[in-house]
Design a protein around this motif. Structure first.
Motif, short mmCIF file in Angstrom:
data_model
loop_
_atom_site.label_atom_id
_atom_site.label_comp_id
_atom_site.label_asym_id
_atom_site.label_seq_id
_atom_site.Cartn_x
_atom_site.Cartn_y
_atom_site.Cartn_z
N PHE A 5 35.24 47.16 50.83
CA PHE A 5 35.73 46.65 49.54
C PHE A 5 35.21 45.24 49.31
CE2 PHE A 5 38.83 44.16 47.13
CZ PHE A 5 38.78 44.84 45.92
N CYS A 6 35.30 44.37 50.32
CA CYS A 6 34.82 42.99 50.18
C CYS A 6 33.31 42.96 49.94
CB CYS A 6 35.16 42.17 51.42
SG CYS A 6 36.93 41.97 51.70
N THR A 7 32.58 43.72 50.74
CA THR A 7 31.12 43.75 50.61
C THR A 7 30.71 44.28 49.24
OG1 THR A 7 30.90 44.02 53.00
CG2 THR A 7 28.99 44.63 51.65
N SER A 8 31.36 45.35 48.79
CA SER A 8 31.05 45.91 47.47
C SER A 8 31.37 44.91 46.36
CB SER A 8 31.84 47.19 47.22
OG SER A 8 31.50 48.16 48.15
N SER A 9 32.47 44.19 46.50
CA SER A 9 32.86 43.20 45.50
C SER A 9 31.83 42.06 45.43
CB SER A 9 34.24 42.62 45.82
OG SER A 9 35.22 43.62 45.76
N VAL A 10 31.40 41.60 46.59
CA VAL A 10 30.40 40.52 46.62
C VAL A 10 29.09 41.00 46.02
CG1 VAL A 10 29.00 39.07 48.16
CG2 VAL A 10 31.47 39.25 48.52
N TRP B 177 32.23 33.00 32.31
CA TRP B 177 33.04 33.10 33.52
C TRP B 177 33.54 31.76 34.05
CZ3 TRP B 177 35.31 37.39 34.37
CH2 TRP B 177 34.71 38.59 33.96
N PRO B 178 32.80 30.66 33.90
CA PRO B 178 33.34 29.38 34.37
C PRO B 178 34.68 29.01 33.72
CG PRO B 178 30.99 29.18 34.07
CD PRO B 178 31.39 30.52 33.51
N VAL B 179 34.89 29.43 32.48
CA VAL B 179 36.17 29.16 31.82
C VAL B 179 37.29 29.92 32.53
CG1 VAL B 179 37.47 29.41 29.67
CG2 VAL B 179 35.07 28.69 29.61
N ARG C 250 25.11 40.92 41.58
CA ARG C 250 24.30 41.61 40.57
C ARG C 250 24.70 41.26 39.14
NH1 ARG C 250 25.60 45.90 43.67
NH2 ARG C 250 26.90 46.79 42.05
N ARG C 251 26.00 41.26 38.88
CA ARG C 251 26.49 41.11 37.50
C ARG C 251 26.75 39.67 37.07
NH1 ARG C 251 24.90 45.91 36.43
NH2 ARG C 251 26.32 47.63 36.79
N LEU C 252 27.30 38.86 37.96
CA LEU C 252 27.70 37.50 37.57
C LEU C 252 26.69 36.43 37.97
CD1 LEU C 252 31.50 37.63 38.44
CD2 LEU C 252 30.35 38.27 36.32
N ARG C 253 25.88 36.72 38.96
CA ARG C 253 24.84 35.82 39.45
C ARG C 253 25.37 34.42 39.79
NH1 ARG C 253 23.27 37.73 34.86
NH2 ARG C 253 22.80 35.74 33.91
N PRO C 254 26.33 34.33 40.72
CA PRO C 254 26.85 33.00 41.09
C PRO C 254 25.77 32.18 41.80
CG PRO C 254 27.65 34.66 42.62
CD PRO C 254 26.92 35.39 41.52
N LEU D 9 33.79 30.50 42.71
CA LEU D 9 32.66 31.40 42.51
C LEU D 9 32.43 31.62 41.01
CD1 LEU D 9 31.45 34.42 44.30
CD2 LEU D 9 32.23 34.80 41.97
N LEU D 10 33.50 31.91 40.27
CA LEU D 10 33.37 32.14 38.82
C LEU D 10 32.85 30.88 38.11
CD1 LEU D 10 36.63 34.19 38.16
CD2 LEU D 10 34.27 35.04 38.18
N MET D 11 33.28 29.72 38.58
CA MET D 11 32.84 28.48 37.95
C MET D 11 31.36 28.19 38.22
SD MET D 11 36.41 26.28 38.34
CE MET D 11 35.66 24.96 39.14
N SER D 12 30.76 28.90 39.18
CA SER D 12 29.34 28.70 39.49
C SER D 12 28.43 29.67 38.76
CB SER D 12 29.12 28.83 41.00
OG SER D 12 29.05 30.19 41.38
N THR D 13 28.99 30.51 37.89
CA THR D 13 28.19 31.53 37.21
C THR D 13 27.81 31.08 35.81
OG1 THR D 13 30.13 32.63 36.30
CG2 THR D 13 29.40 33.36 38.48
#
Length: 136
Positions: A20-25, A87-89, A30-34, A79-83
């Motif tokens: 689950f963790c590996t799939s999430s990362v 997503w940073p919001v 792929r999608r968010l590109r942090p 992580l979100l703030m680095s994309t």
């Protein structure tokens, strides 16, 4: 705790034994590109990053180039703030009370049940001696 490291980018440390963790990362890469390096704790020099193994087993970690360590929901926020994009919001909102409190609670529920989530396996379960407890 802050420790000086020689990395140039933040490092996201996660449980590489958990599907689950590996799939999430992989999804986030792929999608968010942090803007970070993602590394399973099992293959990371935790001492160099100033991280105890028990903490790495307990939660995902975001380690800044200056050595600041953020765990759990706050690591996800960083992580979100680095994309790029909006997503940073969302990440910034996750750092503010009371959203931060709810994010922490949601993260703990997900972490304790990750073996039951899509992509999860029995190997994803947190060690029973530490599940639900904060690291020392």
């Amino acid at each position: 705790m802050q420790r000086q490291t020689k990395q140039r980018r933040p490092v996201l440390v996660y449980d590489g034994d958990c599907s689950f963790c590996t799939s999430s990362v992989r999804f986030m890469e792929r999608r968010l590109r942090p803007r970070c390096e993602a590394s399973p704790w099992q293959f990371t020099d935790l001492a160099r990053l100033g991280i105890a193994r028990q903490r790495a087993e307990h939660e995902v970690l975001w380690v800044t180039p200056t050595g600041s360590v953020h765990g759990g929901a706050q690591a996800v926020a960083k992580l979100l703030m680095s994309t790029p994009g909006g997503w940073p919001v969302v990440g910034a909102l996750l750092t503010l009370p009371p959203v931060r409190w709810f994010a922490h609670a949601a993260y703990r529920i997900i972490a304790r049940n990750r073996q039951r989530l899509p992509g999860g396996t029995a190997a994803c379960a947190l060690p029973s001696s530490r599940s639900g407890r904060k690291p020392s």
